[in-house]
Design a protein around this motif. Structure first.
Motif, PDB file in Angstrom:
ATOM      1  N   PHE A 177       0.552  -0.541   0.017  1.00 21.89           N
ATOM      2  CA  PHE A 177       0.226   0.044   0.341  1.00 21.89           C
ATOM      3  C   PHE A 177       0.821   1.552   0.079  1.00 21.89           C
ATOM      4  CE2 PHE A 177      -2.984   3.053   2.472  1.00 21.89           C
ATOM      5  CZ  PHE A 177      -3.945   2.969   1.289  1.00 21.89           C
ATOM      6  N   MET A 178       1.069   1.513  -1.161  1.00 25.39           N
ATOM      7  CA  MET A 178       2.364   2.885  -1.060  1.00 25.39           C
ATOM      8  C   MET A 178       1.632   4.010  -0.856  1.00 25.39           C
ATOM      9  SD  MET A 178       4.882   1.276  -2.893  1.00 25.39           S
ATOM     10  CE  MET A 178       5.320   2.159  -4.021  1.00 25.39           C
ATOM     11  N   LYS A 211      -0.062   5.163   1.700  1.00 22.43           N
ATOM     12  CA  LYS A 211       0.610   5.248   3.271  1.00 22.43           C
ATOM     13  C   LYS A 211       1.666   5.587   3.642  1.00 22.43           C
ATOM     14  CE  LYS A 211       0.948   0.439   5.429  1.00 22.43           C
ATOM     15  NZ  LYS A 211      -0.084  -0.892   5.302  1.00 22.43           N
ATOM     16  N   ARG A 212       2.972   4.968   2.741  1.00 21.10           N
ATOM     17  CA  ARG A 212       4.106   5.268   2.884  1.00 21.10           C
ATOM     18  C   ARG A 212       4.256   6.969   1.855  1.00 21.10           C
ATOM     19  NH1 ARG A 212       3.634  -0.326   2.291  1.00 21.10           N
ATOM     20  NH2 ARG A 212       3.983  -1.772   4.366  1.00 21.10           N
TER      21      ARG A 212
END
Lengths: 430, 430, 430
Positions: free
Chosen positions: A366-367, A369-370
């Motif tokens: 899950f990009m 949230k990063r």
């Protein structure tokens, strides 16, 4: 140049010590190394302990050993040179005639100025080693029935221990590189202390490096029984984590470079060493695994299967000073040691940079949230995000970064950047 | 020449017996073999027992069977030739006319002097087999409405058994070679007794050999249902231990040599047989696995996967006497049998000598306690010790001695010596 | 032609719906599909559920959204076109001046007649999308300080659900073909409804077929989070059973055919698709896996490793109407859809016919009880029985029927007949 420091330590502090498989010599040696590197852990394993097919031998110590002639003159004196006494000699207090004495007196007729190095670890025995010139001199000087007093103040303690040292430089990865050298020979420079000098220089060098990729495990052990003991204590974790390693032996002379690859000649450390030779433009001699003789024998044995590579200058058994008093710091030089240090350092560095990434997650991460996507998902996702996902797709723990780089069509430098980013995000382990 | 003995036993004692899948004929046959080899174990499995997709059939026995004409003349008499009665014929006591009788009368028009061999194991049926000449004779002699009395004194016992024999010649190794032949055909020489003659000769030969490398397992079974029954009882141990095997069938004539390799044509027994042909300079015909027909069908089936090779002279189904009364000891000769014995013996011997050694220890062995080192460790360790250690390094259970020999650069003879020494020291198993 | 029916359903019933990852739009869509295929199972997974690295998002619903100018004129009205509102826009009720409004107003200067499709699933945001012509018009018409009322009546329910649909057409085999398409885009024809139209046509076609060889599993899911959710719920059974699959996306235009093979380009579905192109004489463009963008990303990821192939006409991101209001039923045509249906149907059929038979029994089957032998076992067994046994010999679950056909030297047609016979006899599974 670290070599300078450890060269001096070895020449002046370690060389004079009477070492053997066990005893105060090896204990003193480990203390001196620990003095340099307080993180060194010193282990002891009791005499008699079953280690695979072997048993840890009794602890051997000597306080004095000499031969007196009829005039009470010390004609052989262990205190002058450790090599005069056969290693593991039993205690003796006897009057012998010349013929009897000469049966236990060893010399090398072809190298009349050298004292040979002889041991009798596993058979009860005693003896002295002298130069052949000295033996000839005795032969002339003494008559057949002249009496000699032989004193060996030694002990073989069944309640003693075998000692070894271990120093771990933790890396970011669980993957390990094993560096092994031995500390069981008395007063010999190439076939003993050269390995410790280079190992200590490597510790000094790599411990300064803040973010080691892979853990480096340095061990200082007695040869053969030491590696067998070490393996019997650590086999499972070594098999899980060691991706390659180097055994350092006879690595201090200036004559040549040589090596023995791991048994099936395809380990990451084999590849790294060959690459290091190439990068440093070093000519080397490649010995067959059949010419092995040091602890590579144990590491590569069936069921152990640690793919360890041996690095030498002049390999044991191939140079005339081998196992004699001439294996000293005339043969071993700072220049020779420095070359070996540079080579070994390079090989370790190459291995440090070989990475086999493994995705920590199933499916894509899950990009968002990063903060790896632009927040508003317009028509094209960011190229830099894209390539991260490409990299993860091939991170199956079996492909190296070089191989992944080819798959995703980027150069190695770019692939390393990606790997680092993903690693820092904990999306990859290795 | 063992063949002589078992040739006579087969010709005079075994040939006349009325054998089938079950019954007194096979029991008598096994007793005769056990008389030669008291170590033969005779097993029985009850009728009805589920064996994979099959059930053990009822036990079939016959006391008499004949056809009387209106003058009470025995015109067909089972006691004169076992083949006259269709195998597994049900009991009959009937008066029939000529037309009715002829429906159950089988002959071979193209081989007018041969009685065919016919069975009806799994469908209730009865019938007689005669030469075509005899059938023509009857046809002329009797009229359409002439009456005949048909008597078949047989029984199909649902509380009976299926029997088979097993003889194990234990080898030093757990690894096994399986030799399979069948004992379910009545009065036929090539397609039956030739296999038993060669098997018995092999037992006689190999049981004299004191130190067999590998265990040899001989089985004497009814074809198809027998191998299926045997496999259903022994599958796991066979799969663990059998490294190759030979099915012996139609192996006694002088016409040619032929074989069927195991399904994927790469088993050790395939290689051993091909090597044996070569060494003995024997020309042979290689049949496709698709031409299989004997118990190689069961051994090679998916999930069973025992890599068994079939050895023939004239393969079943390819010679004119096959499954007739002409398959007798005119066709099968001592010379033909002897050739097959020599070939099979050679193939087994080759397989006996293929060894895949496995080290029993981790790391190197402690050679000193086994007196394998010179006691005083001078500069070079003994060459003979050295090569032992080399051998152990490659003894991973996957490389054959030939392959290890290449790795350690010695010839095969030397490698075998080393292997034997290490095996005697219990440093290797295979 | 099924396409006609589902084309109309999509154009008139599905196209107008405001879909997103979650919410009433997707629920309504699934109900419409279920109305066609009552066997469709509709699943719901609660918002917040952890699915691998992700969490199921809050359920998003909109009742109304518009912008009023100072004269209370609705200058942007979500009810006229779903694309006017950025997906997952948060609720808003604000008075803004022109500058403030314009910051949240998106258009495509290069495609002045197209409304862009924009979402902000994972960052709280709001905005409107309009044609660039309209934006220019507003720019002229309104002054800097004109006031606008922005109303977005949306909700983001943390107690909501994510929905997806699954329809299984059971085959005779446990082996499965996965057909995946997505239903999360509002009012777009190629990049959304084309996939559902082809999937529904395939269901309609294949459910008529009485004896499907392999199970076909159709899923209708939101893209990315939907496939991740589906995989997290079904990973083990999918990994056991799926032998290949097709992801259907952007499959309705007439411009070209294109595809992305599975990651290592060797899956049965890759081969089947390439074979289908060839049989149908279709030219196609093959995109690298690096050009992936739809759910093939998740299916092929490390550890998931479902070998799924993506079939497109004009691949996402490659055509000018992509992610705009111009991706409509002018672009997507019955002809274009029909071509894709024929292609996909063919690829599935090819895959249906690839069989890897596995024998259900050990040893040969007992053919007599299945009436596969002539009852009286004369010299030759029936040829037709023979070849059945040949086939079983190679039915090890690893060889395809084509490969077995070569082994047993029959043509494919014959091999299929044999397979069917043996399957009906329960002697094989696949």
């Amino acid at each position: 140049m670290f070599i300078n420091k450890y060269y001096k330590l070895a020449k002046y502090n370690l060389f004079p010590i009477c070492r053997s498989l066990t005893g105060r010599g090896i204990q003193k040696t480990l203390k001196i190394i620990k003095n340099e590197f307080p993180n060194l852990k010193i282990y002891k394993v009791p005499s008699g302990t079953k280690v695979f097919d072997w048993n840890v031998p009794n602890e051997w110590n000597v306080t004095d050993a000499y031969v007196l002639d009829k005039k009470n003159k010390k004609i052989i004196n262990f205190k002058l040179n450790n090599l005069h006494l056969i290693g593991y000699s039993i205690p003796v207090n006897k009057i012998l005639n010349k013929t009897q004495l000469f049966k236990n007196l060893y010399s090398l007729p072809k190298q009349p100025k050298a004292i040979p190095y002889i041991t009798s670890y596993y058979k009860k025995y005693w003896g002295f080693c002298i130069t052949h010139n000295k033996k000839m001199e005795f032969d002339k000087k003494y008559k057949k029935n002249d009496k000699f007093k032989v004193i060996i103040k030694s002990s073989l303690n069944p309640k003693g221990n075998l000692n070894y040292g271990e120093l771990i430089l933790p890396g970011k990865s669980k993957q390990e590189i094993l560096i092994s050298t031995y500390i069981c020979h008395p007063s010999m420079a190439n076939n003993e202390l050269s390995g410790s000098i280079v190992s200590m220089s490597l510790i000094k060098h790599f411990k300064k490096i803040k973010k080691l990729n892979k853990t480096i495990r340095f061990i200082f052990i007695p040869e053969t029984i030491g590696s067998i003991t070490y393996l019997s204590k650590n086999l499972n974790s070594l098999k899980s984590n060691v991706i390659g390693g180097f055994n350092l032996s006879c690595i201090g002379d200036e004559r040549q470079h040589s090596c023995i690859l791991s048994k099936y000649e395809n380990s990451p450390s084999d590849k790294a060493l060959l690459e290091a030779y190439k990068k440093l433009k070093i000519k080397f001699k490649l010995y067959s695994f059949l010419k092995r003789g040091s602890d590579e024998r144990q590491y590569n044995s069936p069921g152990v299967d640690l793919p360890v590579t041996s690095i030498f200058k002049s390999k044991f058994g191939t140079y005339k000073e081998y196992h004699t008093s001439l294996d000293n710091f005339d043969l071993v030089t700072k220049k020779g040691l420095q070359e070996s240090f540079v080579l070994t350092k390079k090989a370790i560095e190459i291995l440090q940079n070989k990475i086999f990434p493994n995705s920590t997650i199933l499916c894509e991460p899950f990009m968002s949230k990063r903060n790896l996507y632009r927040e508003i998902n317009l028509i094209n996702i960011k190229n830099s995000s894209r390539i991260l996902l490409d990299f993860i797709q091939y991170s199956n723990g079996k492909l190296s970064i070089e191989q992944i780089a080819k798959k995703i069509k980027v150069d190695y430098k770019k692939a390393m950047q990606i790997y680092k980013k993903l690693f820092s995000l904990k999306l990859l382990v290795n």
